[in-house]
Design an enzyme around this catalytic site. Structure first.
Site, mmCIF file in Angstrom:
data_model
loop_
_atom_site.group_PDB
_atom_site.id
_atom_site.type_symbol
_atom_site.label_atom_id
_atom_site.label_comp_id
_atom_site.label_asym_id
_atom_site.label_seq_id
_atom_site.Cartn_x
_atom_site.Cartn_y
_atom_site.Cartn_z
ATOM 1 N N LYS A 90 0.815 -1.215 0.000
ATOM 2 C CA LYS A 90 0.000 0.000 0.000
ATOM 3 C C LYS A 90 0.849 1.265 0.000
ATOM 4 O O LYS A 90 0.416 2.313 -0.499
ATOM 5 C CB LYS A 90 -0.949 -0.020 1.194
ATOM 6 C CG LYS A 90 -2.106 -0.995 1.023
ATOM 7 C CD LYS A 90 -3.073 -0.906 2.173
ATOM 8 C CE LYS A 90 -4.337 -1.709 1.900
ATOM 9 N NZ LYS A 90 -4.077 -3.127 1.697
ATOM 10 N N ASN A 99 -15.019 -3.014 8.046
ATOM 11 C CA ASN A 99 -14.293 -2.778 6.793
ATOM 12 C C ASN A 99 -14.401 -3.941 5.804
ATOM 13 O O ASN A 99 -13.605 -4.034 4.869
ATOM 14 C CB ASN A 99 -12.807 -2.476 7.070
ATOM 15 C CG ASN A 99 -12.621 -1.234 7.918
ATOM 16 O OD1 ASN A 99 -13.140 -0.180 7.591
ATOM 17 N ND2 ASN A 99 -11.905 -1.371 9.030
ATOM 18 N N GLU A 150 -6.816 1.470 -2.802
ATOM 19 C CA GLU A 150 -5.887 0.372 -3.054
ATOM 20 C C GLU A 150 -6.270 -0.293 -4.364
ATOM 21 O O GLU A 150 -7.349 -0.055 -4.912
ATOM 22 C CB GLU A 150 -5.927 -0.661 -1.918
ATOM 23 C CG GLU A 150 -7.258 -1.381 -1.774
ATOM 24 C CD GLU A 150 -7.270 -2.373 -0.621
ATOM 25 O OE1 GLU A 150 -6.271 -2.440 0.101
ATOM 26 O OE2 GLU A 150 -8.280 -3.068 -0.458
ATOM 27 N N ASN A 185 -6.579 -4.172 -5.944
ATOM 28 C CA ASN A 185 -6.547 -5.612 -5.714
ATOM 29 C C ASN A 185 -6.169 -6.304 -7.016
ATOM 30 O O ASN A 185 -6.895 -6.231 -8.011
ATOM 31 C CB ASN A 185 -7.910 -6.105 -5.230
ATOM 32 C CG ASN A 185 -8.231 -5.577 -3.842
ATOM 33 O OD1 ASN A 185 -7.387 -5.595 -2.962
ATOM 34 N ND2 ASN A 185 -9.444 -5.090 -3.651
ATOM 35 N N ARG A 212 -6.288 -9.169 -8.377
ATOM 36 C CA ARG A 212 -6.902 -10.493 -8.443
ATOM 37 C C ARG A 212 -8.358 -10.339 -8.838
ATOM 38 O O ARG A 212 -8.860 -9.221 -8.994
ATOM 39 C CB ARG A 212 -6.834 -11.171 -7.071
ATOM 40 C CG ARG A 212 -7.404 -10.285 -5.960
ATOM 41 C CD ARG A 212 -7.595 -11.009 -4.658
ATOM 42 N NE ARG A 212 -7.841 -10.131 -3.535
ATOM 43 C CZ ARG A 212 -8.996 -9.542 -3.243
ATOM 44 N NH1 ARG A 212 -10.045 -9.734 -4.042
ATOM 45 N NH2 ARG A 212 -9.129 -8.777 -2.180
ATOM 46 N N PHE A 258 -22.867 -6.948 14.221
ATOM 47 C CA PHE A 258 -23.283 -7.064 12.824
ATOM 48 C C PHE A 258 -22.754 -8.331 12.145
ATOM 49 O O PHE A 258 -22.845 -8.460 10.940
ATOM 50 C CB PHE A 258 -22.869 -5.832 12.001
ATOM 51 C CG PHE A 258 -23.462 -4.558 12.509
ATOM 52 C CD1 PHE A 258 -24.825 -4.332 12.428
ATOM 53 C CD2 PHE A 258 -22.663 -3.582 13.082
ATOM 54 C CE1 PHE A 258 -25.387 -3.154 12.912
ATOM 55 C CE2 PHE A 258 -23.210 -2.401 13.567
ATOM 56 C CZ PHE A 258 -24.578 -2.193 13.482
#
Length: 712
Positions: free
Chosen positions: A161, A280, A333, A335, A337, A393
């Site tokens: 990152k 998140n 960011e 990813n 994939r 949650f």
């Protein structure tokens, strides 16, 4: 919902789409009532055999496309996954170790040996595990095996990152203000956070999936966040480095799907709205977003492509952005994939992303231009988890699926799963059961279909999050598109409590329970359609009952005509009709001409019934008037005093114990840390007191409800 077209229709379809643009290709496929199609070109040679270095639903998803393309597949599995769906689905299967991920699905040596022994020419990593591991991609390349993903340079550049943020800045991509280096110590973290200004986001440099991330609003939370993020990052990614950046309060999380080849071509395949999250981690996603206009969508897409081209990216990838209320967007960011939520992009574009990844890995150029990419219709994805939504949650639940039935009988519903009835949900792996996707010409149509699909989804044996999912997609704020990453804590500030019954809903539930009770009584009196006692009196047609729901009692009168029951409750008359197939887990009813899909979760001879209504399970007791009067004399069970004890709220492993017998603790003080599904959870004291006994130690595995610590 996904189309895997048979050989007979494939030849005709290929003729129609060979030279067509993508929109016209979609129309051809749409006529078959599907959302996307895998249409392999028989003249394009790809691979003979692909090993899928993953498990569960994503392994099954990749195998479906491989099968349609005529490619053999190899599954890898841990010993506890020997009977898993992805293992049975593959042409070959290789055990790569015991249950813990670091000894199996992260065991690079064992997976490399599986590649050699099976002769696989390529490896698809799915998501998670080794999907963004540059060393794995390098080792495959060294042995001449194709990695179905980007090259090692792109993985390293975007996987870090800190480095990815610097590259994004150089590529003129909007970035979040923050510290561009590695945070070495907790004191450095405090100083950097103070310099940036609270709130800040502390996150793992090599992280993803919400792991190793903490929001800090003050110095105390910065110190705690640094500790937990470091531990989670090391546990999940083998890399404990952290970075700190400004936390954008109340943002939307919107990502752009990109697709690039090895010839310099790159496309953006529109956006996905992923703002509904807990810890998140995404819960509900949709494509397109209700928030973006055409200009913002294009700007985000073009910046995503700029970033992909800056690192010579080649494969499917996702660039994630945070978007504020003024439509300013910032790079979060990339990813490198296939993303978990890729199905909704497939639905609105008509592209099979797995097929495109395989083509790119073989060296073929992209088939499409940017102007070919449509937004056709609307798609919504709900992540169905084995979790208890009433605890933060969603805390993980484990168990065996004693009954399991996906709603695939409904049109425009797609379920990506890797489990079946009898499958075990264990503490070793992600608790996802499936990805439930619905599609419609409009957002309202897709939402209505999702509501039906959730009501028709049968899951028994584990606690699941369908109650939360259904409440989200029917909430007025969600329906209007007024959402952000803070949606859940804002809508449910005291935690999720399930569906809140209105006066009308309460009467519907009471009437349904009473009608079900009578239907069950009548069924028990018959055998093969005849009364069990041939000389019994005339069939009864009126029942005076009492229905207990929560703390309230409702006197009801039930009368019957054919398959319809008239229930008098609270001064109203409700007509409840249905087929009353009591052997089915689903209970389709019509209540005053309104269709409702209920589920009977359990039913006892004593009148206790558990019904799933509007996604939430409600415990009801149906008694005769006499039994109701007598029940008032029964003693009530006294609830356990939980202020002096600490029980584990979830199954997991004990990472650390911070107290010992005789210690004095303050309310809110950390007592121990439980790790579940690679997420660490701090367990705190409910009150000030002295520790009487400790019933756990670091390294032990605990179950939900296990006693951890007692206070005097």
């Amino acid at each position: 919902m996904a189309a895997y077209i048979g050989a007979l229709s494939l030849r005709r379809l290929l003729v129609a789409v060979k030279n067509a643009s993508l929109p016209s290709r979609w129309q051809v496929v749409a006529n078959s009532a599907v959302s996307y199609s895998t249409v392999p070109d028989p003249h394009e040679k790809t691979f003979d055999k692909i090993l899928i270095a993953n498990r569960g639903e994503i392994a099954c998803r990749v195998m479906k496309t491989c099968r349609t393309m005529g490619i053999q597949t190899v599954a890898v599995h841990s010993d506890v996954d020997a009977s898993a769906v992805h293992v049975k689905m593959a042409d070959q299967a290789v055990c790569v170790g015991p249950a813990p991920t670091n000894k199996s699905y992260l065991n690079m040596d064992a997976i490399m040996e599986a590649v050699r022994s099976t002769g696989a020419q390529a490896v698809h990593p799915g998501y998670g595990f080794l999907s963004e591991n540059k060393e794995f991609a390098r080792r495959l390349a060294a042995e001449g095996v194709a990695f179905i993903g980007p090259d090692t340079h792109a993985i390293q550049a975007m996987g870090d990152k800190i480095e990815s943020k610097l590259i994004a800045k150089a590529a003129k991509v909007n970035t979040i203000p923050g510290f561009d280096g590695v945070v070495e110590t907790v004191e450095d973290a405090v100083k950097i956070a103070q310099d940036i200004g609270y709130p800040v986001m502390i996150k793992a440099s090599a992280g993803g999936g919400g792991k190793g991330m903490r929001i800090a609003w003050n110095e105390e939370e910065t110190r705690e966040g640094f500790r937990f993020s470091t531990q989670e990052a090391a546990s999940s990614f083998g890399d404990s480095r952290l970075l700190i950046e400004k936390f954008i309060d109340n943002p939307r999380h919107i990502e752009i799907q990109v697709l690039a080849d090895k010839h310099g071509n790159a496309l953006w395949l529109n956006e996905r709205e992923c703002s509904i999250q807990r810890r998140n981690q995404k819960v509900v996603e949709e494509a397109p977003s209700t928030f973006l206009d055409g200009a913002t969508r294009r700007a985000m897409g073009e910046q995503a492509v700029q970033l992909a081209q800056a690192v010579q990216y080649s494969s499917a990838g996702t660039v994630e952005f945070l978007v504020d209320s003024n439509k300013n967007f910032y790079f979060l960011e990339m990813n490198t994939r296939l993303q978990v939520e890729h199905p909704i992009t497939e639905c609105i574009t008509g592209l099979d992303l797995v097929q495109q990844m395989i083509r790119v890995a073989k060296g073929y150029p992209l088939l499409h231009k940017q102007e070919d990419i449509p937004i056709h219709g609307w798609a919504i994805e709900s992540r169905v988890y084995a979790e208890d939504p009433y605890k933060s949650f969603g805390l993980p639940s484990i168990g065996r699926l004693s009954q399991y039935q996906e709603p695939v009988n409904l049109s425009n519903v797609r379920v990506d799963s890797g489990i079946h009835e009898g499958s075990d949900i264990s503490i070793y792996y992600d608790p996802m059961i499936s990805k439930l996707v619905t599609y419609g010409a409009t957002r309202a149509e897709a939402l209505a279909k999702m509501e039906d699909a959730l009501d028709n989804y049968v899951i028994r044996g584990v606690t699941h999050n369908i109650p939360l999912l259904r409440e989200i997609i029917t909430h007025p704020r969600f329906i209007s598109g007024d959402i952000s990453t803070n949606f859940l804590p804002e809508v449910y500030p005291d935690g999720f409590k399930g569906h809140q019954l209105t006066a009308g809903g309460q009467k519907e539930l009471v009437a349904s329970a009473a009608a079900l009770h009578v239907a069950a009584q009548l069924r028990s009196q018959t055998f093969l359609g005849n009364l069990r006692v041939s000389n019994s009196t005339q069939e009864r047609r009126r029942w005076d009952l009492c229905v207990e729901l929560g703390q309230e009692r409702h006197p009801v009168v039930v009368s019957r005509t054919g398959h319809t029951y008239t229930v008098e409750v609270g001064g109203d008359r409700l007509e409840v009709s249905g087929e009353w197939d009591l052997a089915s887990p689903l209970l389709p009813l019509k209540i005053n001409n309104t269709h409702r899909m209920l589920q009977c979760l359990s039913r006892t001879a004593s009148g206790e019934v558990c019904l799933q209504y509007m996604g939430t399970s409600f415990k009801v007791r149906v008694l005769s008037q006499l039994a109701a009067e007598l029940s008032s004399f029964m003693p009530e069970k006294v609830p356990e005093d939980t202020s002096s004890i600490l029980r584990s709220p979830m199954p997991g492993s004990v990472v650390a114990v911070s107290v010992q017998p005789g210690d004095t603790v303050a309310a809110g003080q950390e007592i121990c840390v439980i790790e579940a599904m690679k997420m660490q959870n701090s367990m705190t004291a409910a009150k000030t007191g002295k520790v009487k006994s400790v019933h756990c130690k670091a390294g032990e595995t605990v179950g939900e409800g296990d006693l951890l610590v007692e206070l005097e």
